[in-house]
Design a protein around this motif. Structure first.
Motif, short mmCIF file in Angstrom:
data_model
loop_
_atom_site.label_atom_id
_atom_site.label_comp_id
_atom_site.label_asym_id
_atom_site.label_seq_id
_atom_site.Cartn_x
_atom_site.Cartn_y
_atom_site.Cartn_z
N MET A 1 0.91 -1.24 0.13
CA MET A 1 0.01 0.04 0.07
C MET A 1 0.87 1.21 0.20
SD MET A 1 -3.26 0.76 2.42
CE MET A 1 -2.08 0.68 4.00
N ARG A 2 0.61 2.13 -0.98
CA ARG A 2 1.47 3.46 -1.10
C ARG A 2 0.93 4.41 0.15
NH1 ARG A 2 1.86 6.53 -6.49
NH2 ARG A 2 2.99 7.88 -4.94
N GLU A 3 2.14 4.82 0.91
CA GLU A 3 1.98 5.53 2.00
C GLU A 3 1.57 7.03 1.69
OE1 GLU A 3 2.36 5.09 5.93
OE2 GLU A 3 1.29 3.26 5.33
N THR A 4 0.76 7.25 0.98
CA THR A 4 0.36 8.81 0.60
C THR A 4 -0.30 9.77 1.73
OG1 THR A 4 -1.88 8.26 -0.09
CG2 THR A 4 -0.34 8.27 -1.86
N LEU A 5 -0.23 10.76 1.53
CA LEU A 5 -0.50 11.68 2.66
C LEU A 5 -2.02 11.27 3.13
CD1 LEU A 5 -0.28 14.44 4.56
CD2 LEU A 5 -1.02 15.71 2.58
N ARG A 6 -2.95 11.08 1.90
CA ARG A 6 -4.39 10.95 2.12
C ARG A 6 -4.63 9.73 2.80
NH1 ARG A 6 -8.72 9.48 -1.51
NH2 ARG A 6 -10.46 11.01 -0.96
N VAL A 7 -3.84 8.64 2.77
CA VAL A 7 -3.80 7.39 3.22
C VAL A 7 -3.39 7.47 4.75
CG1 VAL A 7 -2.83 4.87 3.71
CG2 VAL A 7 -3.24 5.92 1.06
N HIS A 8 -2.51 8.26 5.05
CA HIS A 8 -2.02 8.49 6.42
C HIS A 8 -3.03 9.18 7.11
CE1 HIS A 8 2.00 7.83 8.24
NE2 HIS A 8 1.85 8.95 8.68
N MET A 9 -3.42 10.21 6.65
CA MET A 9 -4.42 11.01 7.23
C MET A 9 -5.84 10.23 7.31
SD MET A 9 -3.85 14.03 8.29
CE MET A 9 -2.21 14.66 8.48
N GLY A 10 -6.29 9.35 6.39
CA GLY A 10 -7.12 8.47 6.53
C GLY A 10 -7.20 7.71 7.83
N TRP A 11 -6.05 7.16 8.02
CA TRP A 11 -5.76 6.30 9.12
C TRP A 11 -5.94 7.13 10.52
CZ3 TRP A 11 -2.34 6.16 13.36
CH2 TRP A 11 -2.32 4.89 14.10
N LEU A 12 -5.30 8.36 10.52
CA LEU A 12 -5.45 9.27 11.78
C LEU A 12 -7.04 9.52 11.83
CD1 LEU A 12 -3.78 10.97 13.80
CD2 LEU A 12 -3.91 12.70 12.19
N HIS A 13 -7.62 10.03 10.82
CA HIS A 13 -9.12 10.39 11.00
C HIS A 13 -10.03 9.24 11.49
CE1 HIS A 13 -12.51 12.59 9.94
NE2 HIS A 13 -13.37 11.75 9.39
N SER A 14 -9.83 7.98 10.95
CA SER A 14 -10.37 6.82 11.47
C SER A 14 -10.40 6.61 12.75
CB SER A 14 -10.15 5.35 10.56
OG SER A 14 -10.41 5.60 9.21
N TRP A 15 -9.31 6.35 13.25
CA TRP A 15 -9.05 5.92 14.68
C TRP A 15 -9.14 7.11 15.78
CZ3 TRP A 15 -9.05 1.03 16.27
CH2 TRP A 15 -8.70 0.33 15.08
#
Lengths: 491, 110
Positions: A1-15
């Protein structure tokens, strides 16, 4: 999985969103109810007549002064709230450690209304900022949640910044289940973003000092211990003062100076009488006041000017508390609060839906689902439980207010236990349906109970009762619709 | 939108590391980063609150109120920046600069 900013922020937002959202949804919901705290108190004290004028008579004020002195004799620091158009009753209140409670007097005759004991809307107000847990840890937890909310909003903005406009108008309620919930989450979040961000920011700023006090974590051992003056705990007095002088001329003089025609607060110390400007006067929550001697009633001082820094904080508080708001604006606050609650609740549901396929069998997922159920369905059920308790418990019961609050937590606890039991035994779907059924019954049944209790007349001043009953009925209907939707097979 | 790549997360296919392990490692990295960023942000916020005692106002409550307004705005920004800025660790560096500024503001004379 590419660690893009969006993916990173999505993880933070979810948890962050999920963990904080479990309690934030309750904070939003109770804050939404607290917008109408006075009206909820009026619903819960149907014995108090709301048809009278806001005029005050010296007889009523004399009766209030005697009540104040009697309360002080019991060690309670009592104060007066003068009648206003919103609450046309003279109230003698004291702080019981959580809420402001007390007696209601007729503003013309001074007669005490034989009203049932209740925490009323004050309970929801207190729950909103402290979860009824006091400064430590209650306010600290809510302030920390406020910071989490700001982080969740920021990360959510990064995720959706490209699609803000489509998110604003796209709602597919009859689409596949995850799609509909995501749409609801996005539309509530984007449309009410300014309100939610503003209320989150101001709420956090107001109580930040409780989370991070301006004291070093590690004190120097060489420093001399700071001697504290002996002061009474909040809401208590160390000694009772004399009977206050006639209050009518003092109030008239203070109103003239403060230019605040009604709804003032009158506080008492053993030596002084402080008359405060009404909070409903404007968006600045000023503490402008005029002080008089308690012995002979002569004017001591008046404080009516605030420096700009103080005025800024007054505006922040005033806009957050919304005590200035006229009825239409109050409804707007209420609807925006409902949207914030919907945002948090739909976020919780989306979090579960996205993980059900991959982690649905795991223990932690089941616990998460139970907690979500407790928040999304259990909290409104417990809230309606307070309203039911208010009408069902005997009116003359002593400790009635505390019993209502205890019932709230008992119902909420039972919902949590029920949700956990069914989730852990892989019967979460039944749990949702059963709790929604109870919520639907409690909501739709409340107007019937109110009608059957015959606790008040349905003539003039009945709009409070009609609005509260209608909202409860609407909550029940929404729960019923959700229940029927859950019975359908997933699309 | 800027895209940041972290070298080391995507491992060469030759290495016998399962996708699950890769994912777990990524989660641990994120959790570690979040913990460091939160600790740094809390420390900065605490120092800012201490610095507010030096403000030229008599009312202690007003000082802490103003400190609260700064903290409520700055804390989420520091967490977001610290978590987002992974290329050359600029997010963490920003947090350290903010924390250092708060320390200096407390030490230097007004």
């Amino acid at each position: 999985m590419r660690e893009t900013l969006r993916v990173h922020m999505g993880w933070l937002h979810s948890w962050v969103g999920f963990l904080a959202g479990l309690l934030l949804a309750c904070v939003f919901a109770s804050g939404t109810l607290a917008v109408f705290d006075t009206e909820i108190t009026q619903w819960m004290q149907p014995e108090v007549s709301l048809t009278q004028e806001t005029s005050l008579t010296p007889t009523a004020l004399q009766a209030a002064a005697q009540t104040i002195q009697a309360e002080e004799g019991k060690g309670l620091s009592a104060f007066l709230t003068l009648p206003s158009h919103r609450d046309p009753v003279l109230r003698v209140l004291h702080y019981d450690g959580y809420e402001f409670v007390g007696t209601a007097l007729n503003s013309e005759t001074g007669a005490v209304f034989p009203a049932r004991e209740t925490a009323g809307g004050q309970f929801f107000y207190n729950f909103h900022f402290s979860l009824r847990g006091g400064n430590q840890p209650g306010v600290q937890i809510v302030t920390f949640l406020g910071l989490c909310l700001m982080v969740a909003i920021g990360s959510g903005l990064v995720i959706h910044i490209k699609a803000l406009w489509p998110d604003l108008i796209l709602f597919r309620p009859f689409g596949a289940r995850p799609r509909a919930w995501v749409d609801a989450h996005l539309i509530a979040g984007v449309l009410f973003l300014p309100f939610i961000a503003f209320m989150g920011y101001t709420g956090t700023a107001i109580h930040a000092r409780v989370l991070l006090p301006a004291e070093p974590f590690f004190r120097s051992h060489t420093a001399a211990p700071h001697k504290k003056e002996k002061t009474a705990p909040k809401g208590r007095v160390l000694q009772a003062g004399p009977l206050p002088p006639p209050l009518a001329p003092l109030i008239a003089q203070a109103r003239d100076i403060l230019r605040s025609p009604d709804g003032n607060l009158v506080l008492f110390t053993p030596d002084e009488v402080h008359i405060f400007k009404s909070d409903a006067f404007g968006p600045f929550l000023t503490r402008d006041h005029v002080d008089f001697s308690r012995k002979d009633g002569h004017l001591l001082r008046s404080v009516t000017q605030s420096p700009p820094a103080v005025a800024t904080m007054q505006l922040v508080r005033g806009l957050h508390y919304a005590r200035y708001a006229p009825l239409p604006l109050r409804w707007l606050y209420f609807l925006s609060g409902l949207a914030a609650t919907a945002l948090a609740a739909s976020g919780l549901v989306v979090f579960l839906m996205k993980r059900r396929r991959s982690s649905g069998e795991q223990f932690f997922f089941r616990v998460a689902e139970a907690l979500t159920m407790t928040t999304v369905v259990g909290f409104p059920t417990a809230t309606l439980g307070v309203f039911w308790a208010n009408r069902c418990l005997p009116t003359a019961l002593s400790g009635r207010a505390m019993m209502e609050i205890d019932l709230f937590f008992i119902v909420w606890g039972l919902c949590a236990a029920h949700a956990l039991l069914l989730s852990l035994t892989r019967l979460a779907a039944s749990g949702w349906r059963q709790q929604l059924g109870v919520l639907a019954g409690a909501g739709c049944g409340l107007p019937v109970l109110d009608l059957a209790s015959r606790s008040h007349a349905w003539g003039q001043g009945a709009s409070v009762f009609m609005a509260a009953d209608a909202l409860a009925f609407l909550t029940g209907l929404i729960a019923l619709c959700a229940l029927l939707k859950l019975r359908e097979p997933a699309a | 939108m800027s895209r940041t790549k972290t070298p080391g997360i995507t491992l060469p296919s030759a290495q016998p590391v399962t996708r699950k392990n890769q994912k777990r490692q990524a989660v641990f990295r994120r959790l570690g980063l979040l913990a460091v960023v939160c600790a740094l942000s809390f420390l900065t916020a605490h120092l800012i609150m201490l610095d507010t005692q030096r403000l030229p106002f008599e009312d202690m409550r007003l000082k802490t109120d103003l400190g609260g307004m700064v903290i409520a705005a700055l804390f989420p920004l520091l967490v977001l920046a610290g978590f987002a800025g992974r290329r050359h660790w600029w997010g963490l560096i920003l947090g350290l600069v903010a924390c250092g500024s708060a320390v200096l503001a407390g030490l230097l004379p007004l």
